[in-house]
Design a protein around this motif. Structure first.
Motif, PDB file in Angstrom:
ATOM      1  N   ASP A 187       0.929  -1.291  -0.112  1.00 30.39           N
ATOM      2  CA  ASP A 187       0.110  -0.039   0.049  1.00 30.39           C
ATOM      3  C   ASP A 187       0.875   1.185  -0.025  1.00 30.39           C
ATOM      4  O   ASP A 187       0.536   2.225  -0.547  1.00 30.39           O
ATOM      5  CB  ASP A 187      -0.864  -0.069   0.913  1.00 30.39           C
ATOM      6  CG  ASP A 187      -2.091  -0.959   1.119  1.00 30.39           C
ATOM      7  OD1 ASP A 187      -2.531  -1.144  -0.295  1.00 30.39           O
ATOM      8  OD2 ASP A 187      -2.684  -1.515   2.295  1.00 30.39           O
ATOM      9  N   TRP A 188       1.983   1.134   0.772  1.00 28.01           N
ATOM     10  CA  TRP A 188       3.035   2.309   0.808  1.00 28.01           C
ATOM     11  C   TRP A 188       3.486   2.583  -0.721  1.00 28.01           C
ATOM     12  O   TRP A 188       3.640   3.626  -1.140  1.00 28.01           O
ATOM     13  CB  TRP A 188       3.868   2.123   1.789  1.00 28.01           C
ATOM     14  CG  TRP A 188       5.068   3.006   2.016  1.00 28.01           C
ATOM     15  CD1 TRP A 188       4.866   4.112   2.390  1.00 28.01           C
ATOM     16  CD2 TRP A 188       6.299   3.089   1.472  1.00 28.01           C
ATOM     17  NE1 TRP A 188       6.043   5.024   2.507  1.00 28.01           N
ATOM     18  CE2 TRP A 188       7.016   4.013   1.958  1.00 28.01           C
ATOM     19  CE3 TRP A 188       7.081   1.960   0.984  1.00 28.01           C
ATOM     20  CZ2 TRP A 188       8.333   4.335   1.605  1.00 28.01           C
ATOM     21  CZ3 TRP A 188       8.568   2.142   0.827  1.00 28.01           C
ATOM     22  CH2 TRP A 188       9.122   3.555   1.101  1.00 28.01           C
ATOM     23  N   LEU A 189       3.830   1.523  -1.432  1.00 29.38           N
ATOM     24  CA  LEU A 189       4.358   1.666  -2.723  1.00 29.38           C
ATOM     25  C   LEU A 189       3.401   2.248  -3.671  1.00 29.38           C
ATOM     26  O   LEU A 189       3.589   2.941  -4.536  1.00 29.38           O
ATOM     27  CB  LEU A 189       4.766   0.416  -3.068  1.00 29.38           C
ATOM     28  CG  LEU A 189       6.255  -0.226  -2.637  1.00 29.38           C
ATOM     29  CD1 LEU A 189       6.514  -1.680  -3.267  1.00 29.38           C
ATOM     30  CD2 LEU A 189       7.444   0.601  -3.168  1.00 29.38           C
ATOM     31  N   ALA A 190       2.123   1.552  -3.471  1.00 27.97           N
ATOM     32  CA  ALA A 190       1.125   2.285  -4.246  1.00 27.97           C
ATOM     33  C   ALA A 190       0.943   3.722  -4.130  1.00 27.97           C
ATOM     34  O   ALA A 190       0.529   4.503  -5.133  1.00 27.97           O
ATOM     35  CB  ALA A 190      -0.124   1.274  -4.090  1.00 27.97           C
ATOM     36  N   GLY A 191       0.893   4.153  -2.653  1.00 29.93           N
ATOM     37  CA  GLY A 191       0.793   5.686  -2.549  1.00 29.93           C
ATOM     38  C   GLY A 191       1.739   6.273  -3.341  1.00 29.93           C
ATOM     39  O   GLY A 191       1.521   7.399  -3.758  1.00 29.93           O
ATOM     40  N   TRP A 192       3.216   5.884  -3.519  1.00 27.70           N
ATOM     41  CA  TRP A 192       4.116   6.522  -4.099  1.00 27.70           C
ATOM     42  C   TRP A 192       3.777   6.539  -5.681  1.00 27.70           C
ATOM     43  O   TRP A 192       4.050   7.560  -6.296  1.00 27.70           O
ATOM     44  CB  TRP A 192       5.574   5.818  -3.896  1.00 27.70           C
ATOM     45  CG  TRP A 192       6.151   6.122  -2.824  1.00 27.70           C
ATOM     46  CD1 TRP A 192       5.901   6.822  -1.716  1.00 27.70           C
ATOM     47  CD2 TRP A 192       7.692   6.157  -2.764  1.00 27.70           C
ATOM     48  NE1 TRP A 192       7.043   6.790  -0.927  1.00 27.70           N
ATOM     49  CE2 TRP A 192       8.062   6.466  -1.597  1.00 27.70           C
ATOM     50  CE3 TRP A 192       8.499   5.255  -3.503  1.00 27.70           C
ATOM     51  CZ2 TRP A 192       9.381   6.463  -1.269  1.00 27.70           C
ATOM     52  CZ3 TRP A 192      10.184   5.490  -3.168  1.00 27.70           C
ATOM     53  CH2 TRP A 192      10.084   5.894  -1.914  1.00 27.70           C
ATOM     54  N   LEU A 193       2.945   5.832  -6.121  1.00 29.12           N
ATOM     55  CA  LEU A 193       2.736   5.602  -7.647  1.00 29.12           C
ATOM     56  C   LEU A 193       1.446   6.425  -7.923  1.00 29.12           C
ATOM     57  O   LEU A 193       0.969   6.437  -8.954  1.00 29.12           O
ATOM     58  CB  LEU A 193       2.701   4.374  -8.094  1.00 29.12           C
ATOM     59  CG  LEU A 193       4.201   3.856  -7.875  1.00 29.12           C
ATOM     60  CD1 LEU A 193       4.069   2.254  -8.342  1.00 29.12           C
ATOM     61  CD2 LEU A 193       5.050   4.247  -8.897  1.00 29.12           C
ATOM     62  N   GLY A 194       0.610   6.626  -6.680  1.00 30.28           N
ATOM     63  CA  GLY A 194      -0.764   7.212  -6.864  1.00 30.28           C
ATOM     64  C   GLY A 194      -1.704   6.222  -7.174  1.00 30.28           C
ATOM     65  O   GLY A 194      -2.660   6.479  -7.866  1.00 30.28           O
ATOM     66  N   LEU A 195      -1.523   5.005  -7.055  1.00 30.28           N
ATOM     67  CA  LEU A 195      -2.420   3.779  -7.165  1.00 30.28           C
ATOM     68  C   LEU A 195      -3.260   3.687  -6.034  1.00 30.28           C
ATOM     69  O   LEU A 195      -2.751   3.892  -4.841  1.00 30.28           O
ATOM     70  CB  LEU A 195      -1.657   2.544  -7.478  1.00 30.28           C
ATOM     71  CG  LEU A 195      -1.117   2.352  -8.895  1.00 30.28           C
ATOM     72  CD1 LEU A 195      -0.418   1.086  -9.087  1.00 30.28           C
ATOM     73  CD2 LEU A 195      -2.302   2.323  -9.852  1.00 30.28           C
ATOM     74  N   ASP A 196      -4.503   3.386  -6.130  1.00 35.81           N
ATOM     75  CA  ASP A 196      -5.627   2.888  -5.154  1.00 35.81           C
ATOM     76  C   ASP A 196      -5.704   1.485  -5.078  1.00 35.81           C
ATOM     77  O   ASP A 196      -6.197   1.055  -6.262  1.00 35.81           O
ATOM     78  CB  ASP A 196      -6.837   3.769  -5.388  1.00 35.81           C
ATOM     79  CG  ASP A 196      -7.931   3.545  -4.411  1.00 35.81           C
ATOM     80  OD1 ASP A 196      -7.366   3.081  -3.244  1.00 35.81           O
ATOM     81  OD2 ASP A 196      -8.971   3.777  -4.770  1.00 35.81           O
ATOM     82  N   LEU A 197      -5.203   0.981  -4.212  1.00 33.98           N
ATOM     83  CA  LEU A 197      -5.240  -0.594  -4.147  1.00 33.98           C
ATOM     84  C   LEU A 197      -6.685  -1.005  -3.412  1.00 33.98           C
ATOM     85  O   LEU A 197      -6.522  -0.581  -2.272  1.00 33.98           O
ATOM     86  CB  LEU A 197      -4.063  -1.264  -3.531  1.00 33.98           C
ATOM     87  CG  LEU A 197      -2.558  -1.198  -4.226  1.00 33.98           C
ATOM     88  CD1 LEU A 197      -1.596  -1.813  -3.564  1.00 33.98           C
ATOM     89  CD2 LEU A 197      -2.828  -1.705  -5.705  1.00 33.98           C
TER      90      LEU A 197
END
Length: 179
Positions: free
Chosen positions: A64-74
């Motif tokens: 989730d932290w990596l997704a936040g860096w990329l602007g992805l909503d998991l």
């Protein structure tokens, strides 16, 4: 939650790096041994930083932290394997964002199953060549999305997802085929 790890050593104990006068001091050695125990997880994390940034190797709680860096909503319903696949393809998804193939691939990664995305009124289906003008209709650009997800999902969830990832000016119709 990260914390101390019993038995985890540090490659270069602080006590061995002190001047000789402190290496013979019992208190200094015990004090630095305590620091070594606290700093060992930090040093280990920094030594393995590339593994934390790789979606295939990162711990599940870092996804989730990596997704936040990329602007992805998991979404919460995604399995860790599906989350990892989505993160690994994030750059390609952003490159194809706003196109029907990009939307189709994004839906396949999130929901699985079969996905059909058809242009019903002037949406860019793929990359345009220089000088090429996208087709259009009087009703404006529109998409029709038919999805047969791998697992049962709420049609409202799919509808909200499509509304978030498609271009804002494009209308859409979503049809969810449950197995």
């Amino acid at each position: 939650m990260r914390g101390t790890v019993p038995g985890l050593g540090i490659p270069y104990p602080i006590g061995g790096l002190l001047p000789a006068v402190y290496q013979e001091d019992f208190f200094a050695q015990r004090f630095t041994a305590g620091l070594d125990e606290v700093l060992a997880p930090v040093v280990s994390t920094l030594d393995c930083l590339d593994a934390y940034l790789d979606p295939a190797l990162a711990p599940a709680d870092f996804l989730d932290w990596l997704a936040g860096w990329l602007g992805l909503d998991l979404a919460e319903h995604l399995t860790p394997q599906r989350r990892r696949a989505l993160l690994a393809r994030a750059c390609d998804l952003y490159r194809a964002r706003g196109t029907a193939p990009g939307l189709r691939e994004h839906l396949e990664l999130v929901f699985g199953g079969r996905v059909e995305v058809t242009d019903t009124g002037g949406v860019v289906i793929g990359p345009l060549r220089p000088g090429q003008v996208p087709g259009g209709s009087a009703a404006g650009p529109a998409l029709r999305v038919r999805i047969a997800p791998a697992v049962a999902v709420s049609p409202l969830l799919v509808e909200e997802f499509v509304a978030r990832v498609k271009p804002a000016h494009v209308t859409h119709v979503v049809e969810v085929l449950q197995a």
